[in-house]
Write an enzyme that holds these catalytic residues in place. Structure first.
Site, short mmCIF file in Angstrom:
data_model
loop_
_atom_site.label_atom_id
_atom_site.label_comp_id
_atom_site.label_asym_id
_atom_site.label_seq_id
_atom_site.Cartn_x
_atom_site.Cartn_y
_atom_site.Cartn_z
CD GLN A 163 -20.55 -6.59 -23.67
OE1 GLN A 163 -20.54 -5.56 -22.89
NE2 GLN A 163 -19.54 -7.52 -23.82
CB ALA A 166 -19.35 2.95 -22.65
CG HIS A 167 -19.64 -2.44 -21.33
ND1 HIS A 167 -19.01 -3.39 -21.93
CD2 HIS A 167 -18.74 -1.47 -21.10
CE1 HIS A 167 -17.66 -3.34 -21.99
NE2 HIS A 167 -17.32 -2.12 -21.42
CG ASN A 168 -21.27 -2.93 -17.03
OD1 ASN A 168 -20.53 -3.43 -17.81
ND2 ASN A 168 -22.04 -3.54 -16.24
NE ARG A 185 -28.04 -6.74 -23.63
CZ ARG A 185 -29.38 -6.36 -23.64
NH1 ARG A 185 -29.54 -5.57 -24.72
NH2 ARG A 185 -30.16 -6.92 -23.01
#
Length: 341
Positions: A200, A241-243, A220
């Site tokens: 990530q 969560a990511h994004n 991230r």
């Protein structure tokens, strides 16, 4: 020594109209049903108006509509919105202990760290190389701030906050204990039953005036950044969560789970324990009530709910049985409609 505040002094802070003894003083704030003569209280719900007349509070914060329900002897601060006034006065009278000033001897600060003026770093905190801390930043005891992270002026991290590398946090943010920012997102590829971890390499970017509760995790991004815009408030025990991208002014209550690559618009209200699917968008000014399960995009502002409100176990069993039988009922209705037509 306990600080005291006069009626007139507090009126100046909130632009209130005064009724009563302008020199009366209070020391702190208490609930309406418990406030004593040395305390201020407020009313924000009309169903509690019956308590006003017999209130022992030294000062009452009320609306114009509440005045007639108060005793003639009460000292009043009359405002348009008592709850907003309470929030302002609570800040003004806040007695929360302040963080220790200066840099603790046990703090570990790597070479290449840039510190602004009046930075405070607590005991056993670790600040890795390349970190930039703005003026008046407060880093609590046992915090970790990873390489090349930037934290804007006036931001405070309470004890035991972990901020990974390459994170950007804006000015005047407040992050409560136990929160983790910049940990790996849940990214894996499956090769015939074997999970292959995807590094990530994106960032977390947090705007200005953001508050994040205790024990919340913000992952991230996989490639791009996870983004929290200005003036967002996030409660305890949330998973971002990511994004994920959360728009300006949105409020997220406790226990919310947001799956990856979700975009939440501006000025949304996300109720506690809600679960929101990823790879979709929620438009501006959406309210999701508590325990909402959002599986599809929301394209129109408004209030959305899901789930079954609390019932007795007996009632719930009936509801569950009816729910399971809906398909059969639907088939019978269609058969009847076909015969009638």
């Amino acid at each position: 020594m306990q600080k005291s505040y006069s009626l007139q002094e507090l009126a100046t802070q909130i632009g209130a109209t005064v009724r009563g003894n302008a020199d009366v003083v209070v020391e702190n704030i208490a609930p309406l049903d418990k406030a004593q003569s040395n305390q201020l209280t407020f009313i924000s719900n009309v169903k509690f108006r019956a308590l006003l007349k017999d209130s022992k509070a030294g000062i009452l914060v009320v609306s114009e509509e509440d005045v007639e329900h108060c005793s003639p002897e009460s000292n009043l601060l009359i405002v348009k919105d008592p709850y907003v006034a309470y929030a302002i006065l609570a800040q003004y009278m806040d007695s929360t202990p302040k963080a220790a000033q200066g840099i603790a001897k046990s703090a570990v600060i790597f070479d290449g760290v840039l510190l602004g003026e009046n930075v405070s770093i607590g005991a056993n905190a670790v600040i890795e190389e390349g970190v930039v801390l703005g003026d008046n930043v407060i880093i609590g005891a046992n915090c970790f701030v990873g390489k090349n992270t930037k934290i804007g002026s006036g931001t405070q991290l309470w004890a035991n906050v972990t901020v990974y590398h390459n994170v950007e946090i804006g000015a005047n943010c407040l992050i409560q204990s136990g929160t983790v920012i910049g940990s790996d997102g849940f990214g894996y590829a499956n090769d015939r039953g074997r999970w292959i971890k995807i590094p990530q390499v994106g960032q977390v970017i947090i705007g200005n005036n953001v508050e994040i509760g205790a024990n919340t995790c913000i992952d991230r991004g996989a490639l791009d950044a996870t983004i929290i815009e200005d003036n967002v408030i996030i409660d305890n025990l949330c998973q971002i969560a990511h994004n994920v991208h959360i728009g300006t002014g949105t409020a997220v209550a406790g226990g919310v789970i947001m799956a990856g690559s979700l975009t939440v618009g501006r000025y949304c209200l996300i109720g506690g324990a809600s679960v929101i699917n990823g790879h979709m968008e929620i438009c501006d000014k959406v309210t999701i009530t508590g325990m909402g399960m959002v599986m599809r995009p929301i394209t129109e502002p408004g209030v959305y709910s899901s789930g079954i409100p609390l019932q007795t176990n007996k009632e719930w069993r009936k509801t569950a049985a009816l729910t399971l039988g809906i398909d059969g009922i639907n088939k019978r209705l269609k058969a009847l409609e076909k015969k009638i037509s």
